[in-house]
Design an enzyme around this catalytic site. Structure first.
Site, mmCIF file in Angstrom:
data_model
loop_
_atom_site.group_PDB
_atom_site.id
_atom_site.type_symbol
_atom_site.label_atom_id
_atom_site.label_comp_id
_atom_site.label_asym_id
_atom_site.label_seq_id
_atom_site.Cartn_x
_atom_site.Cartn_y
_atom_site.Cartn_z
ATOM 1 N N ARG A 1 -44.764 35.668 -11.431
ATOM 2 C CA ARG A 1 -45.831 36.659 -11.237
ATOM 3 C C ARG A 1 -47.145 36.023 -10.756
ATOM 4 O O ARG A 1 -48.041 36.761 -10.333
ATOM 5 C CB ARG A 1 -46.074 37.454 -12.528
ATOM 6 C CG ARG A 1 -44.928 38.421 -12.850
ATOM 7 C CD ARG A 1 -45.250 39.329 -14.018
ATOM 8 N NE ARG A 1 -44.331 40.452 -14.135
ATOM 9 C CZ ARG A 1 -43.312 40.519 -14.997
ATOM 10 N NH1 ARG A 1 -43.088 39.520 -15.845
ATOM 11 N NH2 ARG A 1 -42.523 41.561 -15.032
ATOM 12 N N MET B 1 -34.773 35.832 -13.560
ATOM 13 C CA MET B 1 -34.924 37.012 -12.704
ATOM 14 C C MET B 1 -35.210 36.568 -11.265
ATOM 15 O O MET B 1 -35.694 37.372 -10.445
ATOM 16 C CB MET B 1 -36.035 37.920 -13.221
ATOM 17 C CG MET B 1 -35.724 38.439 -14.626
ATOM 18 S SD MET B 1 -36.480 40.014 -15.007
ATOM 19 C CE MET B 1 -38.207 39.611 -14.894
ATOM 20 N N LYS C 1 -42.201 29.147 -22.416
ATOM 21 C CA LYS C 1 -43.203 29.961 -21.707
ATOM 22 C C LYS C 1 -43.196 31.394 -22.243
ATOM 23 O O LYS C 1 -44.251 32.008 -22.417
ATOM 24 C CB LYS C 1 -42.896 29.925 -20.209
ATOM 25 C CG LYS C 1 -43.486 31.037 -19.384
ATOM 26 C CD LYS C 1 -44.957 30.833 -19.183
ATOM 27 C CE LYS C 1 -45.613 31.797 -18.228
ATOM 28 N NZ LYS C 1 -45.210 33.176 -18.288
ATOM 29 N N ASP C 2 -41.974 31.911 -22.478
ATOM 30 C CA ASP C 2 -41.828 33.257 -23.044
ATOM 31 C C ASP C 2 -41.409 33.077 -24.502
ATOM 32 O O ASP C 2 -40.245 33.278 -24.852
ATOM 33 C CB ASP C 2 -40.804 34.045 -22.234
ATOM 34 C CG ASP C 2 -41.225 34.160 -20.778
ATOM 35 O OD1 ASP C 2 -42.056 35.016 -20.468
ATOM 36 O OD2 ASP C 2 -40.772 33.340 -19.956
ATOM 37 N N HIS D 1 -38.354 27.027 -13.668
ATOM 38 C CA HIS D 1 -36.934 27.402 -13.745
ATOM 39 C C HIS D 1 -36.059 26.176 -13.472
ATOM 40 O O HIS D 1 -35.048 25.958 -14.144
ATOM 41 C CB HIS D 1 -36.600 28.470 -12.695
ATOM 42 C CG HIS D 1 -37.283 29.794 -12.893
ATOM 43 N ND1 HIS D 1 -38.205 30.290 -12.011
ATOM 44 C CD2 HIS D 1 -37.165 30.735 -13.864
ATOM 45 C CE1 HIS D 1 -38.621 31.485 -12.417
ATOM 46 N NE2 HIS D 1 -38.009 31.774 -13.545
ATOM 47 N N GLY E 1 -37.030 29.218 -21.721
ATOM 48 C CA GLY E 1 -38.326 28.540 -21.679
ATOM 49 C C GLY E 1 -39.226 28.969 -22.824
ATOM 50 O O GLY E 1 -39.261 30.147 -23.188
ATOM 51 N N GLN F 1 -39.831 35.877 -26.599
ATOM 52 C CA GLN F 1 -38.487 36.150 -26.073
ATOM 53 C C GLN F 1 -37.491 35.114 -26.589
ATOM 54 O O GLN F 1 -36.373 35.452 -26.998
ATOM 55 C CB GLN F 1 -38.545 36.127 -24.543
ATOM 56 C CG GLN F 1 -37.193 36.107 -23.863
ATOM 57 C CD GLN F 1 -37.342 36.219 -22.359
ATOM 58 O OE1 GLN F 1 -37.578 37.300 -21.848
ATOM 59 N NE2 GLN F 1 -37.208 35.116 -21.641
HETATM 60 P P1 AMP Z 1 -37.971 34.699 -15.682
HETATM 61 O O1 AMP Z 1 -37.265 34.498 -14.391
HETATM 62 O O2 AMP Z 1 -39.446 34.725 -15.550
HETATM 63 O O3 AMP Z 1 -37.408 35.834 -16.488
HETATM 64 O O4 AMP Z 1 -37.696 33.400 -16.544
HETATM 65 C C1 AMP Z 1 -36.413 32.876 -16.705
HETATM 66 C C2 AMP Z 1 -36.471 31.749 -17.700
HETATM 67 O O5 AMP Z 1 -37.346 30.748 -17.203
HETATM 68 C C3 AMP Z 1 -36.995 32.162 -19.078
HETATM 69 O O6 AMP Z 1 -36.277 31.468 -20.084
HETATM 70 C C4 AMP Z 1 -38.434 31.692 -19.005
HETATM 71 O O7 AMP Z 1 -38.992 31.418 -20.278
HETATM 72 C C5 AMP Z 1 -38.287 30.431 -18.199
HETATM 73 N N1 AMP Z 1 -39.558 30.046 -17.580
HETATM 74 C C6 AMP Z 1 -40.354 30.815 -16.789
HETATM 75 N N2 AMP Z 1 -41.468 30.143 -16.460
HETATM 76 C C7 AMP Z 1 -41.377 28.931 -17.055
HETATM 77 C C8 AMP Z 1 -42.216 27.783 -17.099
HETATM 78 N N3 AMP Z 1 -43.402 27.742 -16.470
HETATM 79 N N4 AMP Z 1 -41.806 26.716 -17.821
HETATM 80 C C9 AMP Z 1 -40.621 26.739 -18.482
HETATM 81 N N5 AMP Z 1 -39.777 27.787 -18.473
HETATM 82 C C10 AMP Z 1 -40.154 28.875 -17.771
#
Ligand code: AMP
Length: 283
Positions: free
Chosen positions: A191, A34, A153-154, A41, A151, A157
């Site tokens: 965030r 996002m 991290k989620d 990322h 990731g 998901q």
């Molecule tokens: P987002 O932009 O937050 O929707 O995340 C996009 C992708 O990046 C998702 O697959 C997340 O799980 C991954 N992601 C976000 N933060 C991290 C992190 N700290 N370490 C690894 N992957 C991450």
């Protein structure tokens, strides 16, 4: 300055590029995001580059996974900064559709995941994984990648996407990437930008308390006792509201059955002021 990356905004232009890469026999990876990109990322992109010549990063703040009360309009956006970081990392193309390209007027189909999508996040965000699954399914159809990187991290998901790919026979592999953390242990997240200086100082307590919980469990503590203690410590550290502190079967995300020996995962969601942080670790 690195060479600017192509930012593609129409499915037609995207398909043309994908077709050319396919003609050359290149493997293609997708990293859905996002935007407001951080090192976490970029680590996903680096992992993708180890397995595929071409890496497409999608940047799309997906409105259908936000509830009306959530932070869609104030979600951080920085396309120019993202493009600069991605060019330096070796990404091949940015796929940045607008909401009306993704959801043209008359759009009326939604994937409704169950199983691993039930509970945890959906206890407080019932609309969330339907939005995520639908947009990921669309991204997979648009980009037709060999792999997509998500990731840990989620974590829930990641499980939901893996389940959807299995259930719908989608022709790609899902690759899981470990969580990238700040030096003080805080999981990187777009965030985190919402945190005030005081909250940023308090935030690493989340990972510290989770790590302590893991040691207490390993030392023989009961799930009930260690999660109760962790909740109290989180409250004391400034996390006024806790959505969940849960130990689950790492594969099914179901509550573990006493006496069985399966890999477990600790998953936490808690609030510092108006910012909701999530994190998880293996146990
Ligand atoms: P987002 O932009 O937050 O929707 O995340 C996009 C992708 O990046 C998702 O697959 C997340 O799980 C991954 N992601 C976000 N933060 C991290 C992190 N700290 N370490 C690894 N992957 C991450």
């Amino acid at each position: 300055m690195s060479t600017p990356l192509p930012i593609v905004r129409t499915t037609q232009a995207l398909r043309q590029q994908i077709k050319a890469w396919r003609r050359d026999g290149d493997l293609i990876a997708l990293v859905p995001t996002m935007g407001a990109l951080h090192e976490g990322h970029l680590d996903l992109v680096r992992l993708a580059l180890r397995q595929s010549k071409r890496v497409v990063v999608s940047i799309f703040v997906n409105p259908t996974q936000f509830a009306p009360t959530e932070d869609l309009s104030r979600y951080p956006r920085d396309e120019a900064g993202d493009a600069e970081k991605l060019a330096r990392t070796g990404c091949s193309l940015i796929w940045a559709p607008t909401p009306d390209i993704m959801y043209p007027s008359g759009f009326a189909t939604r994937i409704i995941p169950a199983g691993v999508a039930d509970g945890l996040e959906t206890d407080t965000r019932p609309q969330f994984f339907g939005g995520v699954a639908t947009v990921c399914c669309k991204l997979f159809s648009q980009v037709t990648p060999d792999i997509a990187v998500f990731g840990e991290k989620d974590y829930q998901q990641l499980c939901v996407v893996q389940q959807m790919v299995r259930d719908l026979d989608l022709p790609l592999g899902i690759v899981a990437a470990p969580t990238t953390r700040e030096a003080d242990g805080l999981a990187m997240s777009s965030r985190n930008a919402y945190l005030s200086p005081d909250q940023r100082t308090a935030a690493p307590a989340l990972f510290r308390i989770m790590t302590e919980l893991a040691s207490q469990l390993k030392a023989g503590g009961s799930i009930h006792d260690v999660t109760t203690a962790a909740r109290q410590q989180l409250n004391a550290a400034g996390f006024a509201k806790i959505d969940y502190v849960e130990i689950r079967n790492a594969k099914t995300l179901a509550p573990p059955i006493a006496g069985t020996d399966v890999p477990l995962r600790l998953l936490v969601a808690a609030w510092l002021g108006t910012t909701r942080l999530i994190d998880n670790i293996t146990l």
